[in-house]
Scaffold this active site. Structure first.
Site, PDB file in Angstrom:
ATOM      1  N   ARG A   1      14.525  -2.365   7.983  1.00 46.02           N
ATOM      2  CA  ARG A   1      13.768  -1.809   9.108  1.00 46.02           C
ATOM      3  C   ARG A   1      13.820  -2.783  10.287  1.00 46.02           C
ATOM      4  O   ARG A   1      13.717  -3.989  10.096  1.00 46.02           O
ATOM      5  CB  ARG A   1      12.306  -1.595   8.686  1.00 46.02           C
ATOM      6  CG  ARG A   1      12.094  -0.304   7.942  1.00 46.02           C
ATOM      7  CD  ARG A   1      10.697  -0.187   7.375  1.00 46.02           C
ATOM      8  NE  ARG A   1       9.605  -0.537   8.294  1.00 46.02           N
ATOM      9  CZ  ARG A   1       8.312  -0.362   8.015  1.00 46.02           C
ATOM     10  NH1 ARG A   1       7.954   0.176   6.855  1.00 46.02           N
ATOM     11  NH2 ARG A   1       7.372  -0.711   8.866  1.00 46.02           N
TER      12      ARG A   1
ATOM     13  N   LYS B   1       0.821  -1.221   0.000  1.00 47.08           N
ATOM     14  CA  LYS B   1       0.000   0.000   0.000  1.00 47.08           C
ATOM     15  C   LYS B   1       0.846   1.259   0.000  1.00 47.08           C
ATOM     16  O   LYS B   1       0.463   2.260  -0.582  1.00 47.08           O
ATOM     17  CB  LYS B   1      -1.049   0.026   1.105  1.00 47.08           C
ATOM     18  CG  LYS B   1      -0.585  -0.285   2.487  1.00 47.08           C
ATOM     19  CD  LYS B   1      -1.752  -0.305   3.455  1.00 47.08           C
ATOM     20  CE  LYS B   1      -1.244  -0.238   4.887  1.00 47.08           C
ATOM     21  NZ  LYS B   1      -0.163  -1.205   5.191  1.00 47.08           N
TER      22      LYS B   1
ATOM     23  N   ARG C   1      -6.028   2.403  12.048  1.00 45.71           N
ATOM     24  CA  ARG C   1      -5.562   1.026  12.107  1.00 45.71           C
ATOM     25  C   ARG C   1      -6.359   0.184  13.085  1.00 45.71           C
ATOM     26  O   ARG C   1      -6.079  -0.998  13.240  1.00 45.71           O
ATOM     27  CB  ARG C   1      -4.110   1.037  12.553  1.00 45.71           C
ATOM     28  CG  ARG C   1      -3.158   0.321  11.602  1.00 45.71           C
ATOM     29  CD  ARG C   1      -1.792   0.645  12.073  1.00 45.71           C
ATOM     30  NE  ARG C   1      -0.732  -0.163  11.633  1.00 45.71           N
ATOM     31  CZ  ARG C   1       0.170   0.236  10.737  1.00 45.71           C
ATOM     32  NH1 ARG C   1       0.037   1.364  10.095  1.00 45.71           N
ATOM     33  NH2 ARG C   1       1.198  -0.536  10.481  1.00 45.71           N
TER      34      ARG C   1
ATOM     35  N   ARG D   1       3.459  -8.189  13.896  1.00 44.69           N
ATOM     36  CA  ARG D   1       2.710  -7.153  13.168  1.00 44.69           C
ATOM     37  C   ARG D   1       1.497  -7.771  12.475  1.00 44.69           C
ATOM     38  O   ARG D   1       0.425  -7.168  12.411  1.00 44.69           O
ATOM     39  CB  ARG D   1       3.611  -6.489  12.125  1.00 44.69           C
ATOM     40  CG  ARG D   1       4.577  -5.490  12.746  1.00 44.69           C
ATOM     41  CD  ARG D   1       5.737  -5.206  11.841  1.00 44.69           C
ATOM     42  NE  ARG D   1       5.390  -4.390  10.701  1.00 44.69           N
ATOM     43  CZ  ARG D   1       6.135  -4.326   9.591  1.00 44.69           C
ATOM     44  NH1 ARG D   1       7.236  -5.030   9.473  1.00 44.69           N
ATOM     45  NH2 ARG D   1       5.768  -3.544   8.609  1.00 44.69           N
TER      46      ARG D   1
ATOM     47  N   ARG E   1      12.522  -7.299   2.434  1.00 47.52           N
ATOM     48  CA  ARG E   1      12.413  -5.878   2.106  1.00 47.52           C
ATOM     49  C   ARG E   1      13.615  -5.081   2.636  1.00 47.52           C
ATOM     50  O   ARG E   1      14.072  -5.296   3.743  1.00 47.52           O
ATOM     51  CB  ARG E   1      11.122  -5.317   2.710  1.00 47.52           C
ATOM     52  CG  ARG E   1      10.942  -3.835   2.408  1.00 47.52           C
ATOM     53  CD  ARG E   1       9.510  -3.420   2.593  1.00 47.52           C
ATOM     54  NE  ARG E   1       9.150  -3.262   3.997  1.00 47.52           N
ATOM     55  CZ  ARG E   1       7.955  -2.810   4.379  1.00 47.52           C
ATOM     56  NH1 ARG E   1       7.025  -2.521   3.485  1.00 47.52           N
ATOM     57  NH2 ARG E   1       7.670  -2.695   5.657  1.00 47.52           N
TER      58      ARG E   1
END
Ligand code: AMP
Length: 215
Positions: free
Chosen positions: A162, A14, A89, A173, A128
């Site tokens: 990250r 997103k 969220r 998460r 990532r």
């Protein structure tokens, strides 16, 4: 005028779609995660308060994030529309956003929901890599990570992983996402406010589907 919310699990793409669409529409891309990472990098009180939640993959307290969103929506460039990525969220944040919009005389045009299977999300997130300078993302298998070179912000790329893109935080998460964001998705769905897109499709295809859904 576009006032958009992007919802979806971590790793669904997103952020990538939000950046491209916001640029096309000439509206600010407001990512609460990016604002918090920036605050953390600058060691502001908000950043330091958020750090332990972010590292663990937990949600930062609602009141902290609401203040960030309130401040950001009050900026000049948000008058002609905005794209919220990563906010709200959970149900409480959804209600807080609704109240804030009422207060400032704004309303929500579309809620876009990106879906994807969990196994694919874990694969994407664990590989990532992110550029510290411009926020662009790469992937060790699918989107070759530049060793050095010019980044989108015009400086040198500074690539890092990250701290919440490591396995333990990723799994947390995803669990937090199901627990907290799932009910919010159901809420928008029940109000017929949700545009659902296949986040597992290639980036370009998702971009086309997104634009045609908004037209
Ligand atoms: P993201 O870049 O959207 O994956 O966000 C990274 C992290 O920032 C999350 O795991 C949370 O710790 C925090 N965060 C971002 N947006 C929110 C939000 N709306 N509410 C609470 N925490 C958030």
């Amino acid at each position: 005028m576009s006032r958009l919310v992007f919802l979806g699990p971590p790793g669904v793409g997103k952020g990538t779609q939000a950046a491209g669409l916001a640029q096309d529409l000439g509206i600010p891309h407001i990512s609460t995660g990016a604002i918090l990472r920036d605050a953390l990098e600058r060691e502001t009180p908000t950043g330091l308060e958020a750090k332990k939640f972010m590292d663990a993959g937990e949600l930062v307290p609602d009141s902290v994030v609401l203040q960030l969103v309130r401040d950001r929506l009050a900026e000049e460039d948000a008058r002609s529309g905005w794209l919220l990525d990563g906010y709200p969220r959970n149900l409480q944040q959804g209600e807080a956003l609704q109240s804030l919009l009422q207060e400032i005389g704004d309303s929500l045009d579309h809620v876009i929901y990106f879906e994807c299977a969990e196994s694919e999300l874990v694969r994407r997130l664990s590989g990532r890599r992110t550029c510290k300078t411009c926020g662009s993302t790469f992937h060790i298998e699918f989107a070759p990570v530049p060793e050095q070179g010019q980044c989108d912000a015009g400086g040198e790329c500074e690539i890092y992983q990250r701290s919440d893109d490591v396995e333990e935080a990723i799994l947390n998460r995803l669990e937090v996402y199901h627990r907290e964001t799932g009910p919010l998705v159901d809420h928008y769905r029940s109000k017929d406010q949700l545009v659902v897109l296949d986040g597992a499709a290639p980036i370009d295809e998702v971009g086309v589907a997104l634009r045609s859904a908004l037209n």
